[in-house]
Write a protein that holds these residues in place. Structure first.
Motif, PDB file in Angstrom:
ATOM      1  N   ASP A   7     -60.802  34.084  75.586  1.00 45.63           N
ATOM      2  CA  ASP A   7     -60.231  32.751  75.732  1.00 45.63           C
ATOM      3  C   ASP A   7     -58.722  32.848  75.551  1.00 45.63           C
ATOM      4  N   ASP A   8     -58.026  33.401  76.565  1.00 41.33           N
ATOM      5  CA  ASP A   8     -56.581  33.584  76.512  1.00 41.33           C
ATOM      6  C   ASP A   8     -55.899  32.640  77.489  1.00 41.33           C
ATOM      7  N   ASN A  13     -53.683  34.131  72.315  1.00 38.24           N
ATOM      8  CA  ASN A  13     -54.840  35.008  72.333  1.00 38.24           C
ATOM      9  C   ASN A  13     -55.965  34.323  71.595  1.00 38.24           C
ATOM     10  N   GLY A  14     -56.961  33.879  72.341  1.00 42.12           N
ATOM     11  CA  GLY A  14     -58.081  33.166  71.751  1.00 42.12           C
ATOM     12  C   GLY A  14     -59.129  34.117  71.195  1.00 42.12           C
ATOM     13  N   PRO A  15     -60.201  33.570  70.676  1.00 46.84           N
ATOM     14  CA  PRO A  15     -61.257  34.396  70.083  1.00 46.84           C
ATOM     15  C   PRO A  15     -62.027  35.169  71.144  1.00 46.84           C
ATOM     16  N   ARG A  16     -62.518  36.328  70.763  1.00 52.49           N
ATOM     17  CA  ARG A  16     -63.359  37.139  71.627  1.00 52.49           C
ATOM     18  C   ARG A  16     -64.719  37.252  70.965  1.00 52.49           C
ATOM     19  N   HIS A  17     -65.747  37.093  71.745  1.00 53.65           N
ATOM     20  CA  HIS A  17     -67.082  37.245  71.200  1.00 53.65           C
ATOM     21  C   HIS A  17     -68.009  37.801  72.272  1.00 53.65           C
TER      22      HIS A  17
END
Length: 85
Positions: A7-8, A13-17
């Motif tokens: 989620d960039d 830089n957003g969270p990565r899952h």
């Protein structure tokens, strides 16, 4: 079904899952294969390198599962036998 969702946007830089897309049975089997492979002499350094990078155990196992799937697909595509180097 074993990829990262990012989620960039711009400089953010957003969270990565890990996603849960794809066939859950195939994902479960690949994960179980990775759990067995991480104890073998051939795949243990690959698994430990991800742990050393700061990945969680689950993330490292998913990375190993993806690698095993790519190797299995290449072997199937080329109709060859696995030869660890």
């Amino acid at each position: 079904g074993m990829d990262l969702t990012v989620d960039d946007s711009g400089k953010k830089n957003g969270p990565r899952h890990l996603t849960k897309k794809g066939d859950p049975e195939v994902r479960r089997l690949a994960y179980n294969a990775a759990m067995a492979a991480c104890r073998s002499a051939k795949w243990k350094p690959f698994y430990e390198s991800y742990l050393a990078r700061g990945f969680s155990k689950t993330q490292a196992l998913v990375a190993l599962a993806r690698k095993l799937c790519r190797v299995a697909f290449a072997l199937m595509k080329n109709q060859s036998k696995y030869q660890p180097a």
